[in-house]
Design a protein around this motif. Structure first.
Motif, PDB file in Angstrom:
ATOM      1  N   ASP A  11       0.821  -1.208   0.000  1.00 33.34           N
ATOM      2  CA  ASP A  11       0.000   0.000   0.000  1.00 33.34           C
ATOM      3  C   ASP A  11       0.860   1.265   0.000  1.00 33.34           C
ATOM      4  O   ASP A  11       0.451   2.303   0.510  1.00 33.34           O
ATOM      5  CB  ASP A  11      -0.953   0.008   1.195  1.00 33.34           C
ATOM      6  CG  ASP A  11      -0.216  -0.089   2.533  1.00 33.34           C
ATOM      7  OD1 ASP A  11       1.024  -0.252   2.523  1.00 33.34           O
ATOM      8  OD2 ASP A  11      -0.882  -0.018   3.578  1.00 33.34           O
ATOM      9  N   ALA A  12       2.070   1.177  -0.568  1.00 34.18           N
ATOM     10  CA  ALA A  12       2.970   2.330  -0.632  1.00 34.18           C
ATOM     11  C   ALA A  12       3.590   2.398  -2.019  1.00 34.18           C
ATOM     12  O   ALA A  12       3.685   1.392  -2.731  1.00 34.18           O
ATOM     13  CB  ALA A  12       4.060   2.219   0.434  1.00 34.18           C
ATOM     14  N   ILE A  13       4.001   3.614  -2.402  1.00 36.55           N
ATOM     15  CA  ILE A  13       4.597   3.791  -3.728  1.00 36.55           C
ATOM     16  C   ILE A  13       5.690   4.852  -3.664  1.00 36.55           C
ATOM     17  O   ILE A  13       5.585   5.817  -2.908  1.00 36.55           O
ATOM     18  CB  ILE A  13       3.524   4.176  -4.778  1.00 36.55           C
ATOM     19  CG1 ILE A  13       4.094   4.106  -6.205  1.00 36.55           C
ATOM     20  CG2 ILE A  13       2.955   5.568  -4.490  1.00 36.55           C
ATOM     21  CD1 ILE A  13       3.031   4.256  -7.286  1.00 36.55           C
ATOM     22  N   TYR A  14       6.736   4.627  -4.460  1.00 35.77           N
ATOM     23  CA  TYR A  14       7.848   5.571  -4.597  1.00 35.77           C
ATOM     24  C   TYR A  14       7.788   6.169  -5.996  1.00 35.77           C
ATOM     25  O   TYR A  14       7.685   5.444  -7.000  1.00 35.77           O
ATOM     26  CB  TYR A  14       9.171   4.836  -4.389  1.00 35.77           C
ATOM     27  CG  TYR A  14      10.418   5.631  -4.748  1.00 35.77           C
ATOM     28  CD1 TYR A  14      11.069   6.410  -3.801  1.00 35.77           C
ATOM     29  CD2 TYR A  14      10.951   5.590  -6.041  1.00 35.77           C
ATOM     30  CE1 TYR A  14      12.224   7.124  -4.117  1.00 35.77           C
ATOM     31  CE2 TYR A  14      12.091   6.301  -6.374  1.00 35.77           C
ATOM     32  CZ  TYR A  14      12.723   7.068  -5.417  1.00 35.77           C
ATOM     33  OH  TYR A  14      13.860   7.778  -5.739  1.00 35.77           O
ATOM     34  N   LEU A  15       7.870   7.495  -6.085  1.00 41.19           N
ATOM     35  CA  LEU A  15       7.849   8.185  -7.371  1.00 41.19           C
ATOM     36  C   LEU A  15       9.004   9.177  -7.429  1.00 41.19           C
ATOM     37  O   LEU A  15       9.251   9.914  -6.470  1.00 41.19           O
ATOM     38  CB  LEU A  15       6.530   8.957  -7.554  1.00 41.19           C
ATOM     39  CG  LEU A  15       5.224   8.157  -7.544  1.00 41.19           C
ATOM     40  CD1 LEU A  15       4.039   9.110  -7.553  1.00 41.19           C
ATOM     41  CD2 LEU A  15       5.165   7.213  -8.733  1.00 41.19           C
ATOM     42  N   ASP A  16       9.683   9.173  -8.566  1.00 40.16           N
ATOM     43  CA  ASP A  16      10.682  10.208  -8.802  1.00 40.16           C
ATOM     44  C   ASP A  16      10.450  10.786 -10.189  1.00 40.16           C
ATOM     45  O   ASP A  16       9.415  10.523 -10.817  1.00 40.16           O
ATOM     46  CB  ASP A  16      12.103   9.670  -8.629  1.00 40.16           C
ATOM     47  CG  ASP A  16      12.448   8.548  -9.607  1.00 40.16           C
ATOM     48  OD1 ASP A  16      11.672   8.331 -10.570  1.00 40.16           O
ATOM     49  OD2 ASP A  16      13.482   7.888  -9.412  1.00 40.16           O
ATOM     50  N   ASN A  17      11.403  11.564 -10.666  1.00 42.22           N
ATOM     51  CA  ASN A  17      11.194  12.262 -11.932  1.00 42.22           C
ATOM     52  C   ASN A  17      11.106  11.327 -13.128  1.00 42.22           C
ATOM     53  O   ASN A  17      10.673  11.721 -14.205  1.00 42.22           O
ATOM     54  CB  ASN A  17      12.326  13.276 -12.152  1.00 42.22           C
ATOM     55  CG  ASN A  17      11.932  14.391 -13.085  1.00 42.22           C
ATOM     56  OD1 ASN A  17      10.817  14.887 -13.031  1.00 42.22           O
ATOM     57  ND2 ASN A  17      12.852  14.806 -13.947  1.00 42.22           N
ATOM     58  N   ASP A  18      11.510  10.069 -12.961  1.00 43.38           N
ATOM     59  CA  ASP A  18      11.434   9.102 -14.054  1.00 43.38           C
ATOM     60  C   ASP A  18      10.093   8.380 -14.116  1.00 43.38           C
ATOM     61  O   ASP A  18       9.822   7.654 -15.083  1.00 43.38           O
ATOM     62  CB  ASP A  18      12.553   8.065 -13.917  1.00 43.38           C
ATOM     63  CG  ASP A  18      13.939   8.671 -14.099  1.00 43.38           C
ATOM     64  OD1 ASP A  18      14.050   9.630 -14.897  1.00 43.38           O
ATOM     65  OD2 ASP A  18      14.886   8.197 -13.463  1.00 43.38           O
ATOM     66  N   ALA A  19       9.266   8.535 -13.104  1.00 46.72           N
ATOM     67  CA  ALA A  19       7.965   7.857 -13.109  1.00 46.72           C
ATOM     68  C   ALA A  19       7.063   8.487 -14.174  1.00 46.72           C
ATOM     69  O   ALA A  19       7.072   9.712 -14.361  1.00 46.72           O
ATOM     70  CB  ALA A  19       7.316   7.960 -11.742  1.00 46.72           C
ATOM     71  N   PRO A  20       6.270   7.673 -14.885  1.00 48.44           N
ATOM     72  CA  PRO A  20       5.381   8.216 -15.933  1.00 48.44           C
ATOM     73  C   PRO A  20       4.390   9.233 -15.369  1.00 48.44           C
ATOM     74  O   PRO A  20       3.912   9.088 -14.245  1.00 48.44           O
ATOM     75  CB  PRO A  20       4.654   6.964 -16.445  1.00 48.44           C
ATOM     76  CG  PRO A  20       5.507   5.814 -16.041  1.00 48.44           C
ATOM     77  CD  PRO A  20       6.160   6.210 -14.755  1.00 48.44           C
ATOM     78  N   ILE A  21       4.077  10.227 -16.157  1.00 48.31           N
ATOM     79  CA  ILE A  21       3.169  11.268 -15.694  1.00 48.31           C
ATOM     80  C   ILE A  21       1.785  10.694 -15.390  1.00 48.31           C
ATOM     81  O   ILE A  21       1.107  11.159 -14.463  1.00 48.31           O
ATOM     82  CB  ILE A  21       3.073  12.407 -16.742  1.00 48.31           C
ATOM     83  CG1 ILE A  21       2.227  13.567 -16.209  1.00 48.31           C
ATOM     84  CG2 ILE A  21       2.541  11.885 -18.055  1.00 48.31           C
ATOM     85  CD1 ILE A  21       2.751  14.211 -14.952  1.00 48.31           C
ATOM     86  N   ASN A  22       1.376   9.660 -16.123  1.00 45.99           N
ATOM     87  CA  ASN A  22       0.059   9.091 -15.836  1.00 45.99           C
ATOM     88  C   ASN A  22       0.012   8.416 -14.469  1.00 45.99           C
ATOM     89  O   ASN A  22      -1.027   8.381 -13.808  1.00 45.99           O
ATOM     90  CB  ASN A  22      -0.385   8.135 -16.939  1.00 45.99           C
ATOM     91  CG  ASN A  22       0.536   6.948 -17.101  1.00 45.99           C
ATOM     92  OD1 ASN A  22       1.729   7.050 -16.817  1.00 45.99           O
ATOM     93  ND2 ASN A  22       0.013   5.827 -17.560  1.00 45.99           N
ATOM     94  N   THR A  23       1.166   7.895 -14.005  1.00 44.33           N
ATOM     95  CA  THR A  23       1.228   7.326 -12.663  1.00 44.33           C
ATOM     96  C   THR A  23       1.117   8.432 -11.618  1.00 44.33           C
ATOM     97  O   THR A  23       0.392   8.290 -10.623  1.00 44.33           O
ATOM     98  CB  THR A  23       2.547   6.556 -12.458  1.00 44.33           C
ATOM     99  OG1 THR A  23       2.643   5.526 -13.440  1.00 44.33           O
ATOM    100  CG2 THR A  23       2.601   5.930 -11.069  1.00 44.33           C
TER     101      THR A  23
END
Length: 242
Positions: free
Chosen positions: A63-75
């Motif tokens: 139930d957790a997620i990591y996002l950085d500048n490489d993650a798709p914009i739709n995500t």
């Protein structure tokens, strides 16, 4: 001297347990106790452990997620809006905010609003965001910049060489090893200084010493590193030692 390749040594997966806090103990304690409904902004220079801490906060959590500048914009958009499978997230980690474009900044802004609106409900989530400068110095859209200071803010400082040597000495002692000062000094002056990879080096050195039935010395360490295989992708050479 032959180039010594370190990239083939696997780094430990980031966790709160293997993060070496040094001057950042207060931030680590806050993250350990972080409940749903709270937010933390971490800022500091490269090698201060921002990414390590953010990845540790979401490790092994469905139930957790990591996002950085490489993650798709739709995500980014789905997480910000709570769409589909992202509605049940309880922790979101956003890394390298300073590098994000306008579209991703807009998503992080929407995510902060979602976080605040849900903070007192059963759908509360915790938000951990990291960047390279203090909130008031961030070059971001103004409404997002002000939100960085809505809850907890911690500055992270890079570890000193003394901190790293002490941490490696403790790790070695926990394995029944003793690293002489000249070994620690050689490691700190010749090896990639990322703490996860330094920790991996200590683990590998323990195994190599036992297999070779030789005490741990600088010549043994250099021999171990010299025996590492060449990387499989010649177009992406790893860091080297000189």
């Amino acid at each position: 001297m032959k180039q010594l390749l370190l990239d083939v040594l696997p780094a430990q997966a980031p966790s709160l347990e293997n993060y070496v806090p040094g001057p950042n103990a207060e931030a680590l304690a806050a993250l350990r106790a972080l409940p749903s409904g709270r937010a933390v902004y971490l800022w500091g220079p490269a090698a201060s452990g921002r990414t390590h801490l953010l990845r540790a906060m979401v490790a092994d959590s469905a139930d957790a997620i990591y996002l950085d500048n490489d993650a798709p914009i739709n995500t980014f958009q789905a997480v910000a809006d709570g769409d589909a499978g992202h509605a049940l997230l309880r922790r979101v980690a956003i890394d390298d905010l300073h590098a994000m474009d306008d579209a991703r900044q807009a998503c992080v802004f929407a995510l902060y609003n979602r976080w605040r609106e849900s903070a007192a409900t059963e759908h509360a989530l915790s938000l951990v965001v990291a960047g390279d400068t203090a909130p008031h110095q961030m070059q971001l859209r103004e409404d997002l910049r002000t939100r960085l200071g809505w809850d907890l803010v911690f500055r992270l400082d890079a570890l000193s060489d003394a901190d790293k040597m002490a941490a490696l000495g403790r790790q070695a002692a926990s394995r029944g090893m003793q690293l002489a000062p000249d070994v620690l000094n050689w490691v700190i002056t010749h090896v990639d200084r990322d703490m996860r990879r330094l920790s991996a080096l200590v683990d590998a050195l323990d195994r190599y010493s036992l297999a070779a039935k030789r005490p741990i010395t600088v010549p043994l360490l250099r021999a171990m590193l010299a025996e590492q295989p060449e990387p499989s992708n010649p177009d992406s050479p790893p860091p080297t030692l000189s």
